[in-house]
Structures are given as structure tokens and as C-alpha cells.
Design an enzyme around this catalytic site. Structure first.
Site, short mmCIF file in Angstrom:
data_model
loop_
_atom_site.label_atom_id
_atom_site.label_comp_id
_atom_site.label_asym_id
_atom_site.label_seq_id
_atom_site.Cartn_x
_atom_site.Cartn_y
_atom_site.Cartn_z
N CYS A 95 45.12 40.07 42.16
CA CYS A 95 44.32 41.05 42.89
C CYS A 95 45.13 42.31 43.18
CB CYS A 95 43.82 40.43 44.20
SG CYS A 95 42.75 41.52 45.17
N CYS A 187 40.77 33.53 48.96
CA CYS A 187 39.72 34.24 49.69
C CYS A 187 38.33 33.98 49.15
CB CYS A 187 40.01 35.74 49.71
SG CYS A 187 39.84 36.58 48.11
#
Length: 359
Positions: A95, A187
Site C-alpha cells: 500500500c 485493514c
């Protein structure tokens, strides 16, 4: 601005330093009404509201950028594909590489901004990436994939303070997020059940669990994606002795998981894919410290060039739980500069140390 305390304080410090600051919340989930579940998840409705509230208190503009499609492609799908191939990816690292310091930086610069400020616990000193002063919260490992060009467009205001200090600043400013718990786990897997998430995506793929010493089948599994190298718990096996077993190998084609005793799990050499460097490309061979997983301890090593453009990392001490797909992040070996990140390479294989290197 994720909606957490770190990015809130990072934004406040940037404003205090006199910068022209705009708050941006990243919408990374295709579910626009996703609700938060304790300390798991991110980008929920509550998180967006928390981030907006802080921006309002700071008196800065606030926007939500929809990057769900890019995040799904570059992070979530990559995560699934890596597990399907028998590797263990780090989605936070991916990410940072693909979203926060690539897509976000590109859009920010196109809009005329100079840098992206984040709440990562890491330091930039004279353009060099370094560990945070708070060793327990240090995030330099998941930033080790960034290039010098990406770091030139980044600011990390929290790297010189502890997490306790961050919360104190937030409390002094009256931010409601001052006591908000830190996010943890992956997440985009809100219930924390990674194996269940992968099973839903990949389907059950049963196969044998084989003991390395005897070649005997000691268990069955529902999919190799449920395992990672070095894993000890949750193996679902029956062996004739009381010695613990660890995952030694994952073969997705034959659907075989190989387990063995601790002595068989030790590795002395790691080979990586082509590396990325946070600064000037160093001359090889070189001495360094290497960290082989996000919360692992660094170990001394010798780094040499490998065939195909990758690295061979010869470890000073044998390590266990070295999983392909993770990142081997290299740090300066000098004790006075040992917190400086040199670069990283994605781990491809790990095994016995084959030879020493002479300078």
C-alpha cells in the site's frame, strides 16, 4: 488523514510549521458505508468523520479521494495472488509503495502540492529514511520499499517522538481521537480472519501436510493459503513425538504443506528479487543489518549480487520463519547510523548458507 491519532497530529504539526495544508482521507473500500469494528479496519464511515472533524478544528480544507479501485487491484488482488502462489505478502508495504507514495503523490503533485505528509513512525534526515525514535512503533520496515524519488515527496513529522507523546499532543489540542485505539491486523479483512477471507476468494483446495523427516502424511488442510513459513500453531497435525513442528515449505501446485522440527526451520541465506534502494545504489558486496519481517529483530549480514539482478543475503546468525513474499529490509551496519534504511528486496527463497564472501 486516516481518522486516527497519528495522522491527526501529523496534520497539526504541518499546519504549525507554516505549511499550506489540505487534509485528504482515502476511501479504499468499495463499501462506502463500511462501519468500523473495534481496532480493525480502516476507511470506515467513522474514520472519515473523525478525520473531517480534526480538519475542521485545524481550519484546513478536507477532501475524500476515492482510490478503492486502485487499492483493490494493487493491494487486495496482489495479496490474494501471492497467497495462492505459496508466498506471504505484506499488504502495508504494498500500500505504501503503490498507493500512498505513488498514486496519492502523483495526484497531489498534479494539483500543485509539494509533498505528502503522513503519520508514519519513521524519520527523514537529510533525505535519508531512518527508524523512529519509538522502537515499539517504528514503521521504517514497511517504508523500506520507497525510492529516493518517493522519499523526496514525503514528510514524517512523528518520527522523532514516541506514541505516548503523539497522544499527549492530541489531548492538549482537544482532539477526540487522542485515545482512539491503533488499527491493527489487515485493514481490508475486518473480522481479522485471514484464512477465511482467502478461502472465500480462492475456494477450498484440500491437500496433505507432510513431515519432512519421514515423508509421512501427518494431516490434511483445506488450502495452502492458510499457512505461512515458520508457522507453528493451527497446523492440525498428529505426530508420533512431542517435538513442535513448523511449516518448512508450501507447494500450491501439489497442494502440499511440509512441516518439520525447529532445527530444520533454520536458514542462513536469503535470496531476493531485484532490490529497490532508498538512496544512492550501494556497491556490492556490503555489510548491513537485515530485518526479515515487520516485527522481527535485525541481524548482521553480508549482501552480495545474485544472478538475475537480485540479492544474496548471508546471515551472521540463522533465522527461522523467513517467508517468501516478505521483504528483506537492509539497514546501515554502523552502530551510530544503524537506524538508516538502505533498501530492500522481496524474499524469493531461504535456505542453508552456501558459502562465505571475501571482500
Amino acid at each position: 488523514m486516516s481518522g486516527g491519532v497519528d495522522s491527526a497530529v501529523a496534520a497539526a504539526l504541518a499546519v504549525e510549521a507554516g505549511h499550506d495544508v489540505t487534509g485528504v482521507h482515502l476511501a479504499l473500500s468499495p463499501d462506502r458505508q463500511m462501519l468500523r469494528s473495534g481496532a480493525r479496519g480502516c476507511c470506515s464511515v467513522e474514520d472519515a468523520h473523525d478525520a473531517r472533524r480534526v480538519a475542521d478544528e485545524l481550519g484546513i480544507p478536507f477532501y475524500v479521494w476515492d482510490m478503492a479501485e486502485r487499492f483493490t487491484e494493487d493491494v487486495v488482488e496482489d495479496f490474494v495472488a501471492e497467497y495462492a502462489a505459496g508466498r506471504t505478502p505484506n499488504p502495508c508495504l504494498r500500500c505504501n509503495e503503490k498507493i500512498k507514495f505513488s498514486a496519492v503523490v502523483d495526484r497531489a503533485q498534479a494539483l500543485g502540492f509539494d509533498a505528502v505528509v503522513t503519520g508514519h513512525h519513521a524519520r527523514l534526515a537529510d533525505g535519508e529514511l531512518r527508524r523512529s525514535v519509538d522502537a515499539a512503533k517504528d514503521q521504517s520496515y514497511v517504508l523500506g520499499v520507497l525510492t529516493a524519488e518517493q522519499l523526496a515527496s514525503a514528510m514524517f513529522p512523528l518520527g522523532s517522538m514516541t506514541k505516548e507523546g503523539v497522544r499527549q499532543i492530541a489531548a492538549e489540542r482537544g482532539f477526540a481521537v487522542a485515545t482512539k485505539p491503533d488499527s491493527h491486523d489487515i485493514c481490508f479483512i475486518r473480522d481479522g480472519d485471514t484464512r477465511g477471507f482467502l478461502a472465500r476468494r480462492l475456494g477450498e483446495q484440500p491437500g496433505p501436510v507432510v513431515d519432512a523427516a519421514t515423508g509421512a502424511t501427518v494431516g490434511e488442510h483445506a488450502g495452502t493459503f492458510g499457512f505461512t513459513i515458520g508457522q507453528r500453531r493451527g497446523l492440525g497435525i498428529e505426530v508420533g513425538d512431542q517435538r513442535p513442528r513448523y511449516v518448512l515449505g508450501i507447494e500450491p501446485v501439489s497442494r502440499t504443506v511440509t512441516v518439520g522440527t525447529a532445527d530444520l526451520a533454520a536458514v542462513g541465506e536469503v535470496r531476493t528479487a531485484a532490490p529497490t534502494w532508498t538512496g544512492t545504489v550501494p556497491e556490492l558486496p556490503l555489510r548491513a543489518q537485515v530485518q526479515l519481517r515487520a516485527h522481527g529483530a535485525p541481524v548482521g549480514c553480508e549482501v552480495v549480487a545474485d544472478a538475475g539482478g537480485g540479492l544474496r543475503i548471508l546471515l551472521d546468525e540463522v533465522q527461522r520463519g523467513v517467508a517468501p513474499g516478505q521483504s528483506a529490509v537492509l539497514y546501515e551496519p554502523d552502530p551510530e547510523r544503524g537506524d538508516r534504511v538502505l533498501g530492500q528486496g522481496a524474499i524469493e527463497t531461504a535456505g542453508e548458507r552456501s558459502e562465505t564472501v571475501r571482500h
